[in-house]
Design a protein around this motif. Structure first.
Motif, PDB file in Angstrom:
ATOM      1  N   HIS A 181       1.120  -0.738  -8.345  1.00  0.00           N
ATOM      2  CA  HIS A 181      -0.155  -0.780  -7.636  1.00  0.00           C
ATOM      3  C   HIS A 181      -1.189  -1.571  -8.424  1.00  0.00           C
ATOM      4  CE1 HIS A 181       0.609   1.591  -4.201  1.00  0.00           C
ATOM      5  NE2 HIS A 181       0.860   2.704  -4.838  1.00  0.00           N
ATOM      6  N   PRO A 220       0.820  -1.217   0.000  1.00  0.00           N
ATOM      7  CA  PRO A 220       0.000   0.000   0.000  1.00  0.00           C
ATOM      8  C   PRO A 220       0.860   1.275   0.000  1.00  0.00           C
ATOM      9  CG  PRO A 220      -0.075  -1.100   2.143  1.00  0.00           C
ATOM     10  CD  PRO A 220       0.661  -2.011   1.222  1.00  0.00           C
ATOM     11  N   ASN A 221       0.231   2.435  -0.209  1.00  0.00           N
ATOM     12  CA  ASN A 221       0.950   3.708  -0.176  1.00  0.00           C
ATOM     13  C   ASN A 221       1.694   3.843   1.155  1.00  0.00           C
ATOM     14  OD1 ASN A 221      -1.846   4.991  -1.822  1.00  0.00           O
ATOM     15  ND2 ASN A 221       0.177   5.089  -2.689  1.00  0.00           N
ATOM     16  N   LEU A 224      -4.560  -5.547   4.067  1.00  0.00           N
ATOM     17  CA  LEU A 224      -3.416  -4.649   3.966  1.00  0.00           C
ATOM     18  C   LEU A 224      -3.721  -3.441   3.077  1.00  0.00           C
ATOM     19  CD1 LEU A 224      -0.490  -7.184   3.412  1.00  0.00           C
ATOM     20  CD2 LEU A 224      -1.036  -5.906   5.491  1.00  0.00           C
ATOM     21  N   GLY A 225      -4.902  -3.407   2.471  1.00  0.00           N
ATOM     22  CA  GLY A 225      -5.219  -2.297   1.565  1.00  0.00           C
ATOM     23  C   GLY A 225      -4.908  -2.650   0.130  1.00  0.00           C
ATOM     24  N   LEU A 226      -4.574  -3.910  -0.126  1.00  0.00           N
ATOM     25  CA  LEU A 226      -4.309  -4.331  -1.504  1.00  0.00           C
ATOM     26  C   LEU A 226      -5.516  -5.119  -2.001  1.00  0.00           C
ATOM     27  CD1 LEU A 226      -0.637  -5.386  -0.968  1.00  0.00           C
ATOM     28  CD2 LEU A 226      -1.477  -3.284  -2.000  1.00  0.00           C
TER      29      LEU A 226
END
Ligand SMILES: Nc1ncnc2c1ncn2[C@@H]1O[C@H](COP(=O)(O)OP(=O)(O)OP(=O)(O)O)[C@@H](O)[C@H]1O
Ligand SMILES: Nc1ncnc2c1ncn2[C@@H]1O[C@H](COP(=O)(O)OP(=O)(O)OP(=O)(O)O)[C@@H](O)[C@H]1O
Ligand SMILES: [Mg+2]
Ligand SMILES: [Mg+2]
Lengths: 284, 282, 267
Positions: B207, B49-50, B245-247
């Protein structure tokens, strides 16, 4: 409000060796409550088109009608207020010392009284999911990329536009950040009743969200319709260098392999149901 | 110097940690205790993630940043030793996210020549390398063009050519497709895959989950740590962990998972639309 | 605002004419000699010769005339101004017109026209150089001429590198300022009206983002250059070493000859 483009063309730097015909003969009506996605390759004229919708650019030929009335010089300021435009990577336009001041820039330019400015700033920040109390006094430059992007969006929402135009709002964000921003836009459309125009490269993002799609190729309007209509012919889109959303592509390939499945499918859930039906598996 | 180099290993990180000094919040550990090895010819994709430390890690692989603790070797050369820096940077070339901020010169060929010029390569040889590199990325027709008039995908291919002209062993790309449209992304990805087939080791940060499925190995960073590592199939099997994880996983992988839940039998390695179609038509 | 993208530095137009193909150093020297000639000449015949030379090059350079003259537009005002100054303030010769205490003298008109002619020649010949020589070639030539100075501690390579980077980034920054300006206009910013103080204040929303992004660019560019093994001019080679051909020496010789003739015959 309704925005209507009649035979709009735009040429950059006419009469020089650098002359570029960026838009050619565009006819388009954006109704109140519309959710329009504009797709096309780099240089196809997407940004040029949306800048016509709020008077930042004027057509070289053709007319733009707002609620049936032709836009003249005196109306441009008014239109910029009613049509909010959020450019690509909007965090690059932040400038003020605090988040509050940055978001307040637009309302202040409208000459609103202090109390109204404050109300609008706080409201706009809530709309993009940020806490005005917590972040209002921070410097925008110390925030994360995703937060900066939201603040820039709030800066336009604080003008309380009726139409919201976004140029690639999710570029450069990770999958979660991207989904959050797009969901937020959906919510603004649904709950605040904003007309939305979304410029995007990503078929995946727009197919399941927009009501209508406009496909631009070299400044010309090549296709216009609902996602189901536009994605019906995968071959044609591929020839324009634009792909299909992955689920839609899967359905096209299954069909090509002789399976009987619909092709107007854009989400994983719909695809699952269609495939289960195709396989004759009972669904829960 | 690290001695136990096996013949095919190109990059090794051991206990790598890195700390940024930040003006407002003090220090920030961007990388913590990362260890891995990468072999010659591999295609590695790094996801995260960012703010997870991907760019920071990439900059350690060609000595633009030096570890706060732990060690990094490139081709057996320790990055902490300043005498190795130029050789490491020639061996491990780097392409960045914003194509505008890495093109130095006012024409395409001059820009591609920039690296070899810095290495002191003789003129005639530079000419040959520039032509070859531009040919490889499919930009041979644009030698005299001004970079600011090219599309994003073209600029990014010029940037890749600029690295290739230095004859690196290894190509590190930090989100090279983030600012590109679908066609630009395809152009860049095809170029990178072609270079990998020619034997260049590729380390790609992205991404876009769809870009990870072609990798030999995927590494996932989260909060400065190496959270997962394995083949794309192995990593994408853990869809829920990725989402936490936001992915995400590519839509097809998610669909395949959903179908398995509904009782459809599918091979565990389904990663692409083509693979799913052939599974379903079996 | 849309003109930002059109600025091609020094207005260079690629082409394949004789002028385009000459070595930039030869063009530089020839231009210098030609400028000396412009200031030496003081007869109509002399100007006629110069005019023939300049127009020949202009017509064979392949540059569209409209494009050429558009680029000269700002200079027209300077010419007009020069002419008026001389007409009203240069005294001598016979008095042609008397307006109260002021007079217009024949020498003033004569000198005014001479000066304007010189400006025309200067501007036209210099723009012929910038129009037919790419910015890189110009920088290369400058670096070459500055090389002797590097023994005196002048950083010749660094100056040339800075110029190259500046040239590379001017269009990018122009595009960027246009973009930021539009983004702020979309939020109701006004860059056009108001008095000077207000206008300066209104520029803040444009300048701050521009500075922020320029610093970020500078930072990223420095890292990208380092990643490509840049370490100053030491040990650097060049893709194209400047290579003078007989044609280039001939060009310089011809320019020299013209001066010699003009000086010698007193044209
Ligand atoms: N300010 C300008 N001056 C001159 N030409 C321009 C300008 N802006 C755009 N153009 C040209 O007009 C055409 C359309 O550009 P536009 O920016 O509208 O495309 P786009 O579809 O938004 O592309 P992208 O996906 O890269 O944002 C391109 O050929 C571009 O080079
Ligand atoms: N120059 C810097 N100074 C201080 N802190 C930094 C600097 N660069 C990065 N950081 C911090 O280090 C952490 C990791 O950043 P990094 O840029 O490596 O993340 P990333 O995974 O590349 O993110 P993205 O996907 O946004 O590119 C972040 O918390 C970031 O705020
Ligand atoms: Mg655009
Ligand atoms: Mg990064």
């Amino acid at each position: 409000m309704q925005i209507k483009l009649e035979n709009v063309s735009h040429t950059y730097m006419p009469g020089t060796p650098f002359e570029t015909r960026a838009l050619i003969d565009i006819n388009l009506t954006i109704e109140q409550g519309e959710y329009l996605a504009i797709i096309g390759q780099t240089g196809s004229g997407k940004s040029t088109l949306v800048q016509h919708l709020n008077g930042l650019l004027k057509p070289t030929s053709g007319r733009i009608l707002i609620d049936g009335k032709e836009v003249d010089k005196t109306a441009y300021r008014e239109i910029r207020r009613r049509v909010g435009l959020i450019f690509q990577f909007p965090e690059q336009q932040l400038f003020a010392e605090t988040v509050f001041e940055d978001v307040a820039f637009g309302p202040k330019n409208l000459g609103l009284p202090e109390a109204e400015v404050r109300r609008r700033v706080e409201n706009a920040m809530l709309l993009v999911g940020l806490d005005p109390q917590e972040l209002g006094d921070r410097s925008p430059f110390t925030l994360s990329g995703g937060q900066m992007r939201r603040i820039a969006m709030a800066g336009v929402l604080a003008m309380e536009p009726e139409v919201l135009i976004l140029d690639e709002p999710a570029a450069g964000l990770d999958p979660r950040g991207k989904k959050e921003i797009l969901d937020q836009i959906d919510r603004l459309h649904r709950e605040e009743g904003l007309t939305v125009v979304l410029v995007s490269h990503s078929m995946e993002d727009v197919a399941s969200r927009a009501k209508h799609l406009l496909v631009l190729v070299d400044g010309r309007q090549k296709m216009y319709g609902t996602p189901a209509e536009v994605f019906r012919d995968g071959q044609e889109l591929a020839e324009m260098g634009l792909g299909l959303p992955q689920m839609c592509l899967l359905m096209h390939k299954l069909r090509a392999a002789g399976k009987d499945v619909p092709t107007d499918i854009f989400t994983v859930e719909d695809a699952r149901d269609a495939i289960l039906k195709m396989l004759g598996v009972p669904q829960t | 110097m690290y001695r136990g180099v096996s013949p095919i290993e190109i990059i090794r990180a051991k206990g790598l940690g890195f700390k940024y000094q930040q003006a407002d919040t003090g220090e920030c550990w961007a990388l913590r205790d990362i260890s891995f090895t990468i072999n010659k010819g591999e295609f590695i994709v790094i996801l995260g993630p960012n703010g997870s430390g991907k760019s920071t890690l990439a900059k350690h692989l060609n000595a633009l940043l030096l570890p706060t603790c732990g060690e990094v070797w490139v081709n057996g050369l320790l990055t902490s030793d300043e005498a190795n820096h130029w050789q490491i940077r020639q061996l491990a070339g780097m392409v960045f996210q914003n194509p505008d901020n890495q093109i130095v010169a006012t024409t395409v060929e001059e820009d591609v020549a920039f690296g070899p010029e810095n290495l002191g390569v003789p003129s005639a040889e530079i000419r040959a390398r520039v032509d070859e590199a531009l040919e490889l990325v499919g930009m041979a027709g644009y030698k005299k063009h001004a970079p600011h008039l090219l599309s994003g995908g073209q600029k990014q291919r010029v940037a890749i050519a600029g690295v290739i002209a230095m004859r690196p062993e290894c190509l590190i790309l930090d989100e090279p497709t983030a600012m590109l449209d679908p066609r630009g992304r395809i152009e860049v990805m095809e170029t990178v895959q072609r270079l990998n087939k020619e034997g260049i080791t590729v380390i790609l940060i992205t991404h876009f989950m769809e870009e990870a499925v072609i990798a030999d190995r995927v590494m996932v960073l989260a909060d400065g740590r190496l959270a997962m590592s394995g083949t794309p199939a192995e990593v994408f099997m853990r869809g829920d962990e990725l989402r936490a994880l936001g992915l995400d996983t590519p839509p097809v992988v998610r669909l395949a998972q959903e179908l398995r839940l509904a009782g459809v039998e599918l091979a565990p390695s389904v990663l692409t639309v083509e693979e799913l179609v052939s599974e379903l038509c079996r | 605002m849309n003109m930002f993208r059109s600025i091609t530095i020094g207005q260079y137009l690629p082409g394949d004419s004789l002028l385009h193909r000459l070595d930039p150093r030869a063009k530089f020297i020839a231009l210098l000699l030609f400028i000396v000639a412009i200031f030496l000449v003081n007869t109509y015949w002399g100007y006629l010769i110069l005019a023939v030379i300049v127009t020949t090059f202009l017509f064979t350079s392949g540059i569209p005339l409209s494009y050429f003259f558009r680029g000269l537009r700002p200079v027209y005002y300077i010419m007009l101004f020069t002419l008026l100054i001389h007409i009203f303030f240069t005294k001598g010769g016979s008095v042609l017109l008397r307006l109260g205490p002021a007079t217009i003298d024949s020498y003033g008109i004569y000198l005014g026209f001479y000066m304007v002619l010189r400006i025309i020649f200067l501007v036209v010949s210099t723009s012929l150089l910038t129009l037919t020589t790419s910015p890189i070639a110009l920088t290369d030539a400058l670096e070459y001429f500055m090389k002797p100075l590097s023994y005196l501690g002048v950083p010749a390579h660094e100056i040339a590198m800075m110029m190259t980077i500046a040239l590379r980034f001017i269009p990018t920054l122009m595009e960027e300022s246009e973009k930021i300006m539009k983004a702020q206009m979309a939020r109701g910013a006004d860059f056009e009206s108001g008095n000077i103080i207000n206008r300066a204040k209104n520029l803040v929303p444009l300048l701050v983002p521009l500075f922020v992004s320029s610093f970020r660019r500078a930072d990223e560019l420095a890292i990208a250059m380092e990643a490509r093994c840049y370490r100053g001019g030491m040990g650097r080679t060049r893709l194209r070493e400047l290579q003078a051909t007989p044609r280039d020496f001939l060009a310089v010789a011809v320019a020299g000859l013209i001066i010699a003739v003009i000086a010698g015959t007193g044209l």
